[in-house]
Design a protein around this motif. Structure first.
Motif, PDB file in Angstrom:
ATOM      1  N   ASP A  59     -56.501   6.036 -15.409  1.00 10.04           N
ATOM      2  CA  ASP A  59     -56.825   5.559 -14.026  1.00 10.04           C
ATOM      3  C   ASP A  59     -56.406   4.215 -14.234  1.00 10.04           C
ATOM      4  O   ASP A  59     -56.722   3.320 -13.265  1.00 10.04           O
ATOM      5  N   GLY A  60     -55.606   3.641 -14.882  1.00 10.21           N
ATOM      6  CA  GLY A  60     -54.927   2.270 -15.139  1.00 10.21           C
ATOM      7  C   GLY A  60     -53.958   1.675 -14.442  1.00 10.21           C
ATOM      8  O   GLY A  60     -53.735   0.457 -14.610  1.00 10.21           O
ATOM      9  N   GLY A  61     -53.453   2.661 -13.500  1.00 13.83           N
ATOM     10  CA  GLY A  61     -52.222   2.251 -12.886  1.00 13.83           C
ATOM     11  C   GLY A  61     -50.881   2.330 -13.603  1.00 13.83           C
ATOM     12  O   GLY A  61     -50.754   2.545 -14.657  1.00 13.83           O
ATOM     13  N   MET A  62     -50.169   2.132 -12.644  1.00 11.01           N
ATOM     14  CA  MET A  62     -48.495   2.269 -13.264  1.00 11.01           C
ATOM     15  C   MET A  62     -48.219   1.270 -14.431  1.00 11.01           C
ATOM     16  O   MET A  62     -48.842   0.144 -14.285  1.00 11.01           O
ATOM     17  N   VAL A  63     -47.538   1.684 -15.364  1.00 13.32           N
ATOM     18  CA  VAL A  63     -47.200   0.827 -16.556  1.00 13.32           C
ATOM     19  C   VAL A  63     -45.712   0.632 -16.342  1.00 13.32           C
ATOM     20  O   VAL A  63     -44.983   1.411 -16.254  1.00 13.32           O
ATOM     21  N   THR A  64     -45.295  -0.773 -16.608  1.00 11.00           N
ATOM     22  CA  THR A  64     -44.103  -1.064 -16.171  1.00 11.00           C
ATOM     23  C   THR A  64     -43.468  -1.947 -17.449  1.00 11.00           C
ATOM     24  O   THR A  64     -44.215  -2.819 -18.130  1.00 11.00           O
ATOM     25  N   LYS A  65     -42.314  -1.286 -18.084  1.00  9.12           N
ATOM     26  CA  LYS A  65     -41.585  -1.844 -19.231  1.00  9.12           C
ATOM     27  C   LYS A  65     -40.161  -2.189 -18.872  1.00  9.12           C
ATOM     28  O   LYS A  65     -39.467  -1.378 -18.060  1.00  9.12           O
ATOM     29  N   ASN A  66     -39.866  -3.354 -19.613  1.00  4.12           N
ATOM     30  CA  ASN A  66     -38.284  -3.649 -19.373  1.00  4.12           C
ATOM     31  C   ASN A  66     -37.838  -3.600 -20.692  1.00  4.12           C
ATOM     32  O   ASN A  66     -38.089  -3.714 -21.587  1.00  4.12           O
ATOM     33  N   TYR A  67     -36.402  -2.936 -20.613  1.00  4.88           N
ATOM     34  CA  TYR A  67     -35.603  -2.847 -21.900  1.00  4.88           C
ATOM     35  C   TYR A  67     -34.511  -3.946 -21.301  1.00  4.88           C
ATOM     36  O   TYR A  67     -34.178  -3.900 -20.230  1.00  4.88           O
ATOM     37  N   GLU A  68     -33.638  -4.236 -22.299  1.00  8.87           N
ATOM     38  CA  GLU A  68     -32.595  -5.112 -22.167  1.00  8.87           C
ATOM     39  C   GLU A  68     -31.342  -4.568 -22.704  1.00  8.87           C
ATOM     40  O   GLU A  68     -31.450  -4.075 -23.952  1.00  8.87           O
ATOM     41  N   ILE A  69     -30.100  -3.996 -22.109  1.00  9.44           N
ATOM     42  CA  ILE A  69     -29.315  -3.424 -22.767  1.00  9.44           C
ATOM     43  C   ILE A  69     -27.943  -4.681 -22.527  1.00  9.44           C
ATOM     44  O   ILE A  69     -27.862  -5.250 -21.478  1.00  9.44           O
ATOM     45  N   LYS A  70     -27.122  -4.567 -23.545  1.00 10.62           N
ATOM     46  CA  LYS A  70     -26.079  -5.643 -23.557  1.00 10.62           C
ATOM     47  C   LYS A  70     -24.756  -4.701 -24.215  1.00 10.62           C
ATOM     48  O   LYS A  70     -24.569  -4.030 -24.950  1.00 10.62           O
ATOM     49  N   ASN A  71     -23.641  -5.270 -23.347  1.00 17.49           N
ATOM     50  CA  ASN A  71     -22.152  -4.763 -23.716  1.00 17.49           C
ATOM     51  C   ASN A  71     -21.702  -5.779 -24.426  1.00 17.49           C
ATOM     52  O   ASN A  71     -21.463  -6.867 -23.937  1.00 17.49           O
ATOM     53  N   ALA A 114     -24.566   9.699  -8.407  1.00 23.09           N
ATOM     54  CA  ALA A 114     -23.982   8.773  -9.370  1.00 23.09           C
ATOM     55  C   ALA A 114     -24.446   7.299  -8.941  1.00 23.09           C
ATOM     56  O   ALA A 114     -24.744   7.109  -7.676  1.00 23.09           O
ATOM     57  N   VAL A 115     -24.532   6.316  -9.888  1.00 21.80           N
ATOM     58  CA  VAL A 115     -24.699   5.161  -9.632  1.00 21.80           C
ATOM     59  C   VAL A 115     -23.604   4.121  -9.645  1.00 21.80           C
ATOM     60  O   VAL A 115     -23.484   3.112  -8.766  1.00 21.80           O
ATOM     61  N   ASN A 116     -22.634   4.484 -10.501  1.00 24.57           N
ATOM     62  CA  ASN A 116     -21.160   3.660 -10.703  1.00 24.57           C
ATOM     63  C   ASN A 116     -21.477   2.088 -10.611  1.00 24.57           C
ATOM     64  O   ASN A 116     -21.070   1.501  -9.978  1.00 24.57           O
ATOM     65  N   LEU A 117     -22.276   1.708 -11.674  1.00 29.35           N
ATOM     66  CA  LEU A 117     -22.741   0.394 -11.888  1.00 29.35           C
ATOM     67  C   LEU A 117     -21.724  -0.040 -13.082  1.00 29.35           C
ATOM     68  O   LEU A 117     -21.865   0.455 -14.205  1.00 29.35           O
ATOM     69  N   GLU A 118     -21.328  -1.417 -12.919  1.00 27.88           N
ATOM     70  CA  GLU A 118     -20.301  -1.703 -13.925  1.00 27.88           C
ATOM     71  C   GLU A 118     -21.132  -2.797 -14.799  1.00 27.88           C
ATOM     72  O   GLU A 118     -21.832  -3.662 -14.193  1.00 27.88           O
ATOM     73  N   LEU A 119     -21.114  -2.606 -15.984  1.00 23.74           N
ATOM     74  CA  LEU A 119     -21.692  -3.817 -17.115  1.00 23.74           C
ATOM     75  C   LEU A 119     -20.438  -4.366 -17.633  1.00 23.74           C
ATOM     76  O   LEU A 119     -19.549  -3.720 -18.514  1.00 23.74           O
ATOM     77  N   LYS A 120     -20.385  -5.472 -17.198  1.00 18.68           N
ATOM     78  CA  LYS A 120     -19.005  -6.228 -17.712  1.00 18.68           C
ATOM     79  C   LYS A 120     -19.068  -6.549 -19.406  1.00 18.68           C
ATOM     80  O   LYS A 120     -20.085  -6.641 -19.736  1.00 18.68           O
ATOM     81  N   ALA A 121     -18.048  -6.970 -19.771  1.00 16.82           N
ATOM     82  CA  ALA A 121     -17.991  -7.316 -21.335  1.00 16.82           C
ATOM     83  C   ALA A 121     -18.850  -8.713 -21.158  1.00 16.82           C
ATOM     84  O   ALA A 121     -18.827  -9.446 -20.795  1.00 16.82           O
ATOM     85  N   GLY A 122     -19.683  -8.367 -22.566  1.00 23.45           N
ATOM     86  CA  GLY A 122     -20.823  -9.510 -22.776  1.00 23.45           C
ATOM     87  C   GLY A 122     -22.061  -9.590 -21.761  1.00 23.45           C
ATOM     88  O   GLY A 122     -22.786 -10.261 -22.093  1.00 23.45           O
ATOM     89  N   GLU A 123     -21.873  -8.632 -20.909  1.00 25.03           N
ATOM     90  CA  GLU A 123     -23.053  -8.875 -19.793  1.00 25.03           C
ATOM     91  C   GLU A 123     -24.291  -8.070 -20.287  1.00 25.03           C
ATOM     92  O   GLU A 123     -24.339  -7.135 -20.977  1.00 25.03           O
ATOM     93  N   THR A 124     -25.455  -8.676 -19.888  1.00 29.18           N
ATOM     94  CA  THR A 124     -26.720  -7.867 -20.222  1.00 29.18           C
ATOM     95  C   THR A 124     -27.231  -7.515 -18.795  1.00 29.18           C
ATOM     96  O   THR A 124     -27.217  -8.002 -17.743  1.00 29.18           O
ATOM     97  N   ALA A 125     -27.903  -6.463 -18.960  1.00 28.70           N
ATOM     98  CA  ALA A 125     -28.801  -5.570 -17.666  1.00 28.70           C
ATOM     99  C   ALA A 125     -29.874  -5.448 -18.238  1.00 28.70           C
ATOM    100  O   ALA A 125     -30.335  -5.431 -19.225  1.00 28.70           O
ATOM    101  N   LYS A 126     -30.948  -5.468 -17.143  1.00 27.62           N
ATOM    102  CA  LYS A 126     -32.425  -5.368 -17.313  1.00 27.62           C
ATOM    103  C   LYS A 126     -32.538  -3.721 -16.854  1.00 27.62           C
ATOM    104  O   LYS A 126     -32.212  -3.447 -15.800  1.00 27.62           O
ATOM    105  N   VAL A 127     -33.179  -2.949 -17.563  1.00 28.09           N
ATOM    106  CA  VAL A 127     -33.809  -1.510 -17.392  1.00 28.09           C
ATOM    107  C   VAL A 127     -35.183  -1.682 -17.012  1.00 28.09           C
ATOM    108  O   VAL A 127     -35.798  -2.045 -17.933  1.00 28.09           O
ATOM    109  N   VAL A 128     -35.663  -1.456 -15.659  1.00 26.42           N
ATOM    110  CA  VAL A 128     -37.057  -1.334 -15.674  1.00 26.42           C
ATOM    111  C   VAL A 128     -37.361   0.058 -15.624  1.00 26.42           C
ATOM    112  O   VAL A 128     -37.068   0.931 -14.872  1.00 26.42           O
ATOM    113  N   VAL A 129     -38.568   0.363 -16.350  1.00 24.56           N
ATOM    114  CA  VAL A 129     -39.090   1.695 -16.392  1.00 24.56           C
ATOM    115  C   VAL A 129     -40.723   1.691 -15.664  1.00 24.56           C
ATOM    116  O   VAL A 129     -41.586   0.862 -16.391  1.00 24.56           O
ATOM    117  N   ASN A 130     -40.804   2.439 -14.825  1.00 22.51           N
ATOM    118  CA  ASN A 130     -42.306   2.859 -14.381  1.00 22.51           C
ATOM    119  C   ASN A 130     -42.795   4.189 -14.825  1.00 22.51           C
ATOM    120  O   ASN A 130     -42.166   5.235 -14.834  1.00 22.51           O
TER     121      ASN A 130
END
Length: 167
Positions: A59-71, A114-130
């Motif tokens: 009953d603690g509610g949604m847990v959100t965690k972030n991951y960082e992925i890097k190309n 499909a999402v078709n999202l580009e991760l450029k060379a050297g770019e970092t993206a955030k993955v949000v997980v609920n």
């Protein structure tokens, strides 16, 4: 009598050959799946690789965690699809000024678009997980292991987390 015996022996041998053939095909398919690594995409790192959430109150509610992925390559990578291992988990990716909607578990004939999202060379993206610990109702207590799959043109990256849902 001799013809009947020959027929029975022939039918027995054909049956054995069919069983051996089916067993071979099934084992070959299983070994091909086991040889495909899901988390090894050269040049794609994730921080962290996984989370241990420990005890999570139902009953603690949604847990959100972030991951960082890097190309870390000199080439762009294309994120084609996002899926999760359970209906209690949803994931979204933010790269640059683009953000996907939250995607969940596929199944019962449903497939995430499909999402078709580009991760450029050297770019970092955030993955949000609920993670919703109450998604399975009161019977959903106990240990859990969940996975977020990021399907890239180069392969599939797994982000994992685990813990225990408690009352």
């Amino acid at each position: 009598m001799a013809k009947d015996l020959k027929f029975i022996i022939g039918a027995f041998l054909v049956s054995i050959l069919v069983i051996v053939g089916v067993a071979f095909l099934v084992s070959k398919g299983a070994s091909n799946q086991a040889e495909t690594p899901l988390t090894e995409i050269p040049g794609l790192t994730s921080t962290p690789e996984s989370y241990d959430l420990g005890n999570v109150p139902i009953d603690g509610g949604m847990v959100t965690k972030n991951y960082e992925i890097k190309n870390t390559t000199k080439e762009k990578m294309k994120l084609k699809k996002i899926a999760t291992s359970c209906m209690c988990t949803k994931a979204s990716v933010e790269a640059g000024d683009k953000k996907t909607r939250f995607f969940g578990m596929e199944g019962h004939g449903d497939a995430n678009p499909a999402v078709n999202l580009e991760l450029k060379a050297g770019e970092t993206a955030k993955v949000v997980v609920n993670f919703d610990p109450a998604a399975h109702g009161p019977q959903g207590t106990g240990a859990f292991d969940r996975i977020v799959w990021l399907y890239f043109s180069e392969g599939v990256k797994e982000l994992k987390f685990n813990g225990e849902v408690i009352k």
